[in-house]
Design a protein around this motif. Structure first.
Motif, PDB file in Angstrom:
ATOM      1  N   LEU A   1     129.627  11.670  68.072  1.00 29.34           N
ATOM      2  CA  LEU A   1     129.584  10.661  67.571  1.00 29.34           C
ATOM      3  C   LEU A   1     130.161   9.480  67.786  1.00 29.34           C
ATOM      4  CD1 LEU A   1     131.322  12.756  64.786  1.00 29.34           C
ATOM      5  CD2 LEU A   1     129.281  12.014  64.286  1.00 29.34           C
ATOM      6  N   LYS A   2     130.781   9.536  68.934  1.00 32.04           N
ATOM      7  CA  LYS A   2     131.792   8.296  68.584  1.00 32.04           C
ATOM      8  C   LYS A   2     130.621   7.020  69.779  1.00 32.04           C
ATOM      9  CE  LYS A   2     136.542   9.400  69.199  1.00 32.04           C
ATOM     10  NZ  LYS A   2     137.627  10.145  70.423  1.00 32.04           N
ATOM     11  N   THR A   3     129.755   8.055  70.639  1.00 28.78           N
ATOM     12  CA  THR A   3     128.638   7.749  70.973  1.00 28.78           C
ATOM     13  C   THR A   3     127.637   6.581  70.060  1.00 28.78           C
ATOM     14  OG1 THR A   3     128.717   8.987  72.912  1.00 28.78           O
ATOM     15  CG2 THR A   3     126.449   7.675  72.989  1.00 28.78           C
ATOM     16  N   THR A   4     127.326   7.660  69.713  1.00 27.32           N
ATOM     17  CA  THR A   4     126.483   6.698  67.988  1.00 27.32           C
ATOM     18  C   THR A   4     126.595   6.084  66.972  1.00 27.32           C
ATOM     19  OG1 THR A   4     125.400   9.590  68.192  1.00 27.32           O
ATOM     20  CG2 THR A   4     124.659   8.211  66.346  1.00 27.32           C
ATOM     21  N   ILE A   5     128.402   6.156  66.891  1.00 31.42           N
ATOM     22  CA  ILE A   5     128.600   4.976  65.465  1.00 31.42           C
ATOM     23  C   ILE A   5     128.863   3.841  66.860  1.00 31.42           C
ATOM     24  CG2 ILE A   5     130.712   4.288  64.194  1.00 31.42           C
ATOM     25  CD1 ILE A   5     131.100   7.383  63.666  1.00 31.42           C
ATOM     26  N   GLY A   6     129.382   3.897  68.305  1.00 26.60           N
ATOM     27  CA  GLY A   6     129.194   3.189  67.943  1.00 26.60           C
ATOM     28  C   GLY A   6     127.534   2.076  68.668  1.00 26.60           C
ATOM     29  N   GLU A   7     126.634   2.532  69.383  1.00 34.13           N
ATOM     30  CA  GLU A   7     125.469   2.103  68.664  1.00 34.13           C
ATOM     31  C   GLU A   7     125.259   2.015  67.525  1.00 34.13           C
ATOM     32  OE1 GLU A   7     123.009   5.638  69.846  1.00 34.13           O
ATOM     33  OE2 GLU A   7     123.566   5.050  71.926  1.00 34.13           O
ATOM     34  N   ILE A   8     125.306   2.094  66.474  1.00 38.23           N
ATOM     35  CA  ILE A   8     125.414   1.347  64.402  1.00 38.23           C
ATOM     36  C   ILE A   8     126.420   0.701  65.040  1.00 38.23           C
ATOM     37  CG2 ILE A   8     125.812   1.702  62.272  1.00 38.23           C
ATOM     38  CD1 ILE A   8     125.195   5.553  63.256  1.00 38.23           C
ATOM     39  N   GLY A   9     127.482   0.329  65.816  1.00 44.75           N
ATOM     40  CA  GLY A   9     128.361  -0.308  65.305  1.00 44.75           C
ATOM     41  C   GLY A   9     127.640  -1.675  66.300  1.00 44.75           C
TER      42      GLY A   9
END
Length: 112
Positions: A11-19
């Motif tokens: 999640l942290k990786t994917t949310i970082g990409e969204i960010g």
């Protein structure tokens, strides 16, 4: 069974990409997430117990893993978490009962 720590990292990786794609969205979320604690009226453990009850109500696995970790960090016991989850179960059952009454009302109106 889900590997909750692995899922949290994903999640942290994917949310970082969204960010990276939408930084204002992520910033807005972060502001909202921290705004409630600014008053200091609830201690962090209580906030996390509430968050877990809400996470169950919303059926959010990301919220579950995030707030379980935070609740443990702030000293929540297994028993305290179980009590908070009992509140979520009760409220969800109550909501189902209220919405069941709405179904019966809709039925009555449609068959009148």
């Amino acid at each position: 069974m889900l590997d909750w720590d692995d899922y949290l990292q994903q999640l942290k990786t994917t949310i970082g990409e969204i960010g990276k794609l939408s930084p204002k969205t992520l910033h807005g979320y972060q502001e909202l997430a921290t705004a409630g604690s600014a008053t200091g009226q609830l201690d962090p453990k209580i906030r996390e117990l509430i968050s877990l009850a809400v996470a169950v109500t919303l059926r959010c696995d990301g919220c579950i893993t995030t707030h379980t970790s935070a609740a443990i960090k702030h000293g929540a016991t297994r028993e305290e978490i179980a009590e908070a989850l009992g509140v979520a179960i009760s409220v969800n059952a109550g909501a189902a009962l209220v919405y069941s009454a709405r179904v019966m009302d809709a039925y009555a109106q449609k068959t009148a």
